[in-house]
Design an enzyme around this catalytic site. Structure first.
Site, short mmCIF file in Angstrom:
data_model
loop_
_atom_site.label_atom_id
_atom_site.label_comp_id
_atom_site.label_asym_id
_atom_site.label_seq_id
_atom_site.Cartn_x
_atom_site.Cartn_y
_atom_site.Cartn_z
N SER A 279 -0.59 1.73 -4.35
CA SER A 279 -0.02 3.07 -4.44
C SER A 279 1.36 3.04 -3.81
O SER A 279 1.59 2.33 -2.83
CB SER A 279 -0.92 4.06 -3.69
N LYS A 285 -3.96 1.55 -0.18
CA LYS A 285 -4.71 1.64 -1.43
C LYS A 285 -4.76 0.35 -2.25
O LYS A 285 -3.80 -0.39 -2.33
CB LYS A 285 -4.10 2.73 -2.31
#
Ligand code: ARG
Length: 460
Positions: A279, A285
């Site tokens: 991300s 992430k």
């Protein structure tokens, strides 16, 4: 003054450039060049055989076509929008190369049977490509099942824990689905494999031709039976598009499952970093974008099927220019599904099951409960009663006890005196799975057997 187009003689005015841009198909049908030229070569041979051209004319045409093929493949060929489509681009290049003899090639042929032929040849090859991509994916699944197949996994219905299953059994489910997809594609070949060449514009021709000769040379089972049908139907595209849509649906289901399983809540899978993305804002992430995109691409594959169905539904016989709109849809579906099959195969290779987590997860939700019911049935209790007894056990112990195997024999006996110590042989996910024996079940022996059979078959 006639205009400078193959069909230009009856026109007094030049085609508007906006019309040329709007009606062209060369920007996308150029990928059919190989089939177009192959069809023309075979057509020229047939014309010579029927004495509609001489042998030396045939040879000049074929030589010229082969040179054009070379030019296209080496990137030297310049496709021109004002020449509309692949047929006119090749024919015009041939005229330039070999002179007026080229004008004989279109004898007893129309672009209408020509495009129907090109597209059939293309779909036929694509079917083989998709079939081999499917086989590859199936083999990838079987090989993964060889590594993790003995691990256990909660089997779900309604996304609730239902009964424990072997990871091998799970993979085999998809191998079976893709096998139907594979054979569905191959089945379609039976209907597709008839040559439309010789149907000409729509009604055939008054010239003496041999459609059975071109059909045979191009590997078709036979020529068309009805010229109107041959130039105007695209059901072979529809069938291919529908088969691709079903494959895409299977892929999407698989991906949906893996997206869920790679979430923190499940944590069943470890997908290699090289097959995930991050991300731009949340540094922690690791996202399963490949799986999501495969799921997402299902939308366009369904969309293409609907485009084609809608395209066809209002067309009076026979050829209509609307049919030009078939290509981008079918090209896109085939490209998309092949890409998805390929990348999913790679991703599966790069994914490990967290078998401690999948096994631990089987402890939740009493997935071995049906095992007790089966146990009671074996002792003579009608299934509905057995079901009720186990339901009561679950009701009483669902709070406080972690698993059914934690219940003591004394406690069990309060629900049925027929329960004795051997009940523990079916309790716990591992034990329960060992008890399976029915056809096609998650029985370890049967799963192993089926996996070996698939491996042998797919490696062939
Ligand atoms: N580009 C056309 C198609 O894709 C080729 C056939 C054109 N035929 C015609 N009569 N305009 O269908």
């Amino acid at each position: 003054m006639a205009i400078n187009k193959a069909w230009g003689a009856r026109f007094k005015k030049k085609t508007a450039s906006s019309v040329e841009a709007f009606t062209e198909s060369i920007s996308f049908d150029q990928r059919l060049y190989k089939y177009d030229i192959e069809g023309s070569i075979v057509h020229a041979r047939m014309l010579a055989e029927c004495k509609l051209i001489t042998n030396s004319e045939r040879d000049a045409i074929i030589k010229g076509l082969k040179e054009i093929l070379n030019d296209i493949e080496s990137g030297k060929f310049k496709f021109k929008t004002e020449l509309e489509d692949i047929h006119m681009n090749v024919e015009t290049a041939l005229l330039k190369r070999i002179g007026n003899v080229a004008k004989k090639l279109h004898t007893a042929r129309s672009r209408n049977d020509q495009i129907a032929l090109d597209l059939r040849l293309w779909v036929r090859d694509q079917i083989q490509e998709v079939v081999s991509a499917i086989t590859n994916l199936q083999l990838g699944m079987v090989l993964k099942a060889k590594v993790f197949g003995k691990g256990i996994l909660p089997g779900f219905t309604h996304l609730q824990h239902a009964q424990p299953i072997l990871i091998g059994h799970y993979f085999l489910a998809y191998v079976e689905m893709f096998e139907r997809d594979r054979t569905r594609l191959i089945d379609g070949l039976k209907r597709l494999n008839k040559s439309p060449l010789g149907a000409c514009a729509l009604a055939g021709t008054t010239l003496n031709i041999k459609p059975e000769m071109t059909a045979k040379a191009l590997g078709f089972d036979s020529p068309f039976e009805n010229s109107l049908d041959a130039v105007s139907d695209r059901d072979f595209c529809l069938e291919f598009a529908a088969s691709l849509a079903i494959i895409s649906m299977h892929l999407s289901r698989f991906c949906e499952e893996w997206i869920i399983w790679s979430s923190q809540e499940f944590d069943f899978l470890d997908i290699d970093d090289s097959y995930c993305t991050g991300s731009s804002i949340m540094p922690q992430k690791k996202n399963p974008d490949v799986l999501e995109l495969i799921r997402g691409k299902c939308g366009r594959v369904y969309g293409n099927l609907f485009s084609l169905l809608t395209l066809m539904k209002g067309l009076p016989l026979s050829y209509n220019r609307d049919l030009q709109e078939d290509k981008e849809a079918i090209f896109d579906s085939s490209d998309t599904v092949k890409d998805c099959l390929l990348i999913l195969g790679e991703l599966i290779k790069k994914t490990a099951f967290k078998i401690d987590n999948t096994e631990r997860s089987c402890q939740k939700g009493f997935p071995d409960a049906t095992g007790i019911a089966d146990y009671l049935v074996k002792k003579g209790i009608p299934f509905r009663e057995a079901h009720e007894i186990v339901g009561k056990i679950v009701k009483k112990y669902s709070k406080g006890y972690k698993e059914l195997s934690d219940i003591s024999i004394k406690e069990f006996k309060q629900f049925s005196p027929l329960i004795s110590k051997d009940i523990y042989k079916t309790l716990g996910a591992r034990n329960y799975i060992k008890q399976y024996k029915s056809h096609g079940s998650t029985s370890p022996r049967l799963v192993q057997k089926r996996l070996s059979a698939w491996e042998k078959k797919l490696k062939r």
